[in-house]
Design a protein around this motif. Structure first.
Motif, mmCIF file in Angstrom:
data_model
loop_
_atom_site.group_PDB
_atom_site.id
_atom_site.type_symbol
_atom_site.label_atom_id
_atom_site.label_comp_id
_atom_site.label_asym_id
_atom_site.label_seq_id
_atom_site.Cartn_x
_atom_site.Cartn_y
_atom_site.Cartn_z
ATOM 1 N N ASP A 5 0.527 -1.128 -0.062
ATOM 2 C CA ASP A 5 -0.016 -0.066 -0.058
ATOM 3 C C ASP A 5 0.822 1.398 0.158
ATOM 4 O OD1 ASP A 5 -2.278 -1.376 -0.147
ATOM 5 O OD2 ASP A 5 -2.914 -1.178 1.986
ATOM 6 N N SER A 6 2.021 1.060 0.216
ATOM 7 C CA SER A 6 2.996 2.372 0.103
ATOM 8 C C SER A 6 3.537 2.507 -1.044
ATOM 9 C CB SER A 6 4.186 2.109 1.189
ATOM 10 O OG SER A 6 4.938 1.014 0.668
ATOM 11 N N LEU A 7 3.331 1.693 -1.922
ATOM 12 C CA LEU A 7 3.858 1.717 -3.509
ATOM 13 C C LEU A 7 2.815 2.880 -4.292
ATOM 14 C CD1 LEU A 7 4.797 -1.628 -4.255
ATOM 15 C CD2 LEU A 7 6.239 0.074 -3.430
ATOM 16 N N PRO A 8 3.409 3.659 -5.254
ATOM 17 C CA PRO A 8 2.627 4.592 -5.935
ATOM 18 C C PRO A 8 1.686 3.664 -6.780
ATOM 19 C CG PRO A 8 4.975 4.932 -6.682
ATOM 20 C CD PRO A 8 4.773 3.823 -5.301
ATOM 21 N N SER A 9 2.282 2.641 -7.439
ATOM 22 C CA SER A 9 1.170 1.889 -8.282
ATOM 23 C C SER A 9 -0.082 1.490 -7.501
ATOM 24 C CB SER A 9 1.913 0.759 -8.652
ATOM 25 O OG SER A 9 2.546 -0.290 -7.818
ATOM 26 N N ALA A 10 0.212 1.020 -6.278
ATOM 27 C CA ALA A 10 -1.118 0.590 -5.549
ATOM 28 C C ALA A 10 -2.178 1.755 -5.108
ATOM 29 C CB ALA A 10 -0.473 -0.188 -4.017
ATOM 30 N N ASP A 11 -1.590 2.823 -4.853
ATOM 31 C CA ASP A 11 -2.469 3.902 -4.602
ATOM 32 C C ASP A 11 -2.849 4.584 -6.103
ATOM 33 O OD1 ASP A 11 -2.254 4.072 -2.190
ATOM 34 O OD2 ASP A 11 -0.671 5.938 -2.049
ATOM 35 N N ALA A 12 -2.007 4.723 -7.013
ATOM 36 C CA ALA A 12 -2.625 4.796 -8.483
ATOM 37 C C ALA A 12 -3.928 3.947 -8.902
ATOM 38 C CB ALA A 12 -1.557 4.994 -9.396
ATOM 39 N N ALA A 13 -3.577 2.804 -8.411
ATOM 40 C CA ALA A 13 -4.756 1.945 -9.079
ATOM 41 C C ALA A 13 -6.143 2.032 -8.199
ATOM 42 C CB ALA A 13 -4.208 0.396 -9.039
ATOM 43 N N LEU A 14 -5.856 2.217 -6.821
ATOM 44 C CA LEU A 14 -7.063 2.793 -6.321
ATOM 45 C C LEU A 14 -7.659 4.132 -6.454
ATOM 46 C CD1 LEU A 14 -8.582 2.220 -3.400
ATOM 47 C CD2 LEU A 14 -6.937 3.833 -2.192
ATOM 48 N N LEU A 15 -6.975 5.053 -6.845
ATOM 49 C CA LEU A 15 -7.424 6.339 -7.295
ATOM 50 C C LEU A 15 -8.297 6.090 -8.593
ATOM 51 C CD1 LEU A 15 -4.596 8.857 -6.626
ATOM 52 C CD2 LEU A 15 -6.526 8.467 -5.381
ATOM 53 N N ALA A 16 -7.495 5.496 -9.597
ATOM 54 C CA ALA A 16 -8.270 5.173 -10.878
ATOM 55 C C ALA A 16 -9.678 4.326 -10.839
ATOM 56 C CB ALA A 16 -7.252 4.454 -11.876
ATOM 57 N N ALA A 57 -15.157 9.527 -0.576
ATOM 58 C CA ALA A 57 -14.391 9.703 0.882
ATOM 59 C C ALA A 57 -14.685 8.220 1.310
ATOM 60 C CB ALA A 57 -15.240 10.723 1.805
ATOM 61 N N GLU A 58 -15.949 7.609 1.110
ATOM 62 C CA GLU A 58 -16.340 6.243 1.726
ATOM 63 C C GLU A 58 -15.278 5.376 1.169
ATOM 64 O OE1 GLU A 58 -20.382 6.085 1.000
ATOM 65 O OE2 GLU A 58 -20.930 7.288 2.577
ATOM 66 N N ALA A 59 -14.737 5.556 -0.172
ATOM 67 C CA ALA A 59 -13.963 4.505 -0.860
ATOM 68 C C ALA A 59 -12.468 4.549 -0.503
ATOM 69 C CB ALA A 59 -14.326 4.549 -2.265
ATOM 70 N N LEU A 60 -12.142 5.857 -0.407
ATOM 71 C CA LEU A 60 -10.741 5.978 -0.255
ATOM 72 C C LEU A 60 -10.139 6.126 1.215
ATOM 73 C CD1 LEU A 60 -9.894 8.852 -2.907
ATOM 74 C CD2 LEU A 60 -9.826 6.260 -2.881
ATOM 75 N N ARG A 61 -10.850 6.662 2.083
ATOM 76 C CA ARG A 61 -10.555 6.951 3.415
ATOM 77 C C ARG A 61 -10.457 5.622 4.267
ATOM 78 N NH1 ARG A 61 -12.450 12.660 6.090
ATOM 79 N NH2 ARG A 61 -10.568 12.395 7.268
ATOM 80 N N PRO A 62 -11.351 4.729 4.172
ATOM 81 C CA PRO A 62 -11.009 3.557 4.968
ATOM 82 C C PRO A 62 -10.026 2.479 4.354
ATOM 83 C CG PRO A 62 -13.486 3.693 4.318
ATOM 84 C CD PRO A 62 -12.713 4.805 3.727
ATOM 85 N N ALA A 63 -9.575 2.844 3.132
ATOM 86 C CA ALA A 63 -8.618 1.937 2.381
ATOM 87 C C ALA A 63 -7.038 2.424 2.688
ATOM 88 C CB ALA A 63 -8.686 2.244 0.823
ATOM 89 N N ARG A 64 -7.072 3.940 3.227
ATOM 90 C CA ARG A 64 -5.822 4.194 3.563
ATOM 91 C C ARG A 64 -6.021 5.181 4.806
ATOM 92 N NH1 ARG A 64 -4.951 1.158 0.194
ATOM 93 N NH2 ARG A 64 -3.602 1.486 -1.994
ATOM 94 N N PRO A 65 -6.193 4.468 6.142
ATOM 95 C CA PRO A 65 -6.890 5.242 7.313
ATOM 96 C C PRO A 65 -5.541 6.220 7.782
ATOM 97 C CG PRO A 65 -6.710 3.095 7.908
ATOM 98 C CD PRO A 65 -6.373 3.062 6.210
ATOM 99 N N GLY A 66 -4.368 5.866 7.271
ATOM 100 C CA GLY A 66 -3.248 6.824 7.725
ATOM 101 C C GLY A 66 -3.061 7.998 7.008
ATOM 102 N N TYR A 67 -3.913 8.106 6.121
ATOM 103 C CA TYR A 67 -3.884 9.406 4.951
ATOM 104 C C TYR A 67 -4.469 10.407 5.265
ATOM 105 C CZ TYR A 67 -1.313 6.309 1.552
ATOM 106 O OH TYR A 67 -0.508 5.679 0.845
#
Length: 272
Positions: A5-16, A57-67
């Motif tokens: 989850d710390s890799l940019p590719s993982a975050d980019a996939a989640l965002l897309a 918000a409901e999709a992203l915040r639980p997926a990365r609670p430390g952000y």
């Protein structure tokens, strides 16, 4: 070994993935006379903006609670300033286009790390265009790698900018061609990354959520987005607004920043 989850590719996939689903939600309101409200700054917001904001918000915040979290339509607080990574969200960039039934509005999502974009997704639902970028991993439109134009110069440069730029004497004198206005600033910048136009400009009203995703897309396509001093944009500060900005590739970036900086110094405010 870093957590996935710390890799940019993982975050980019989640965002897309989130941007595409949010776009489908927004299309359910598009050209269907959505309810429109007026915000404190007199800008419009629709029920679609608010619905998309909740969904994202409901999709992203639980997926990365430390952000941390920064959204145009959400309540801001200083909590995000203590976070190394922050989601930066514009549920619908180009709300006026959305209200008017025009296609140039986008869903703009980014993760900022230490003040600079780390991962980004920018989705135009009407045209089904998905721009994705990750730090050090390049930018792409769907499966096509993106690259800015690096051979353009001021004369004949195709610039997307607020409408007032086309009336600026310095722009006309330089031989710059201004193209049709693009409501979504993020999309305007992404067109530079895609090489469809040579450059884009933003007035001083841009905020983090307008530009964070597109900034990374432009950068990873080989271009630059900066203020008129040539400095890159810094994000997740207390003040999320920015001075006039220019995006371009090659020597054109320096030529445009110098031109607009000189225009501003002549006591004529940059057009909005």
């Amino acid at each position: 070994m870093p957590d996935a989850d710390s890799l940019p590719s993982a975050d980019a996939a989640l965002l897309a993935e989130t941007a595409r689903a949010a776009g489908a939600l927004a299309l359910g309101f598009f050209q269907r006379d959505p309810q429109v409200f007026t915000k404190a700054d007199a800008s419009p917001v629709t029920e679609a903006d608010l619905a998309v904001d909740r969904f994202v918000a409901e999709a992203l915040r639980p997926a990365r609670p430390g952000y941390g979290w920064l959204s145009e339509e959400g309540k801001d607080d200083d909590e995000r300033l203590a976070r190394r990574r922050v989601f930066v969200v514009d549920p619908i960039d180009g709300t006026r286009a959305f209200i008017a039934g025009k296609p140039d509005w986008t869903i703009s999502l980014a993760v900022v790390e230490d003040g600079r974009p780390f991962a980004a997704a920018l989705y135009c639902p009407v045209t089904d265009e998905m721009f994705v970028a990750e730090r050090g991993g390049g930018a792409r439109l769907d499966d096509t790698p993106l690259a800015v134009r690096t051979d353009a110069s001021l004369v004949g440069c195709r610039l997307a900018a607020p409408s007032g730029f086309s009336r600026a004497a310095s722009v006309k004198a330089a031989g710059i061609e201004t193209v049709g206005f693009v409501h979504s600033l993020a999309y305007r910048l992404a067109l530079v990354a895609a090489g469809r136009i040579d450059a884009a400009a933003a007035s001083s009203r841009a905020c983090d959520w307008d530009i964070a995703a597109a900034d990374l897309i432009v950068h990873e396509a080989g271009g630059r987005l900066s203020n008129l001093d040539g400095e890159p944009v810094r994000y997740n500060r207390r003040d999320v607004s920015h001075p006039p900005l220019v995006a371009a590739g090659g020597r054109l970036h320096g030529e445009l920043t110098a031109l607009f900086a000189a225009f501003s110094r002549d006591d004529a405010p940059l057009p909005t």
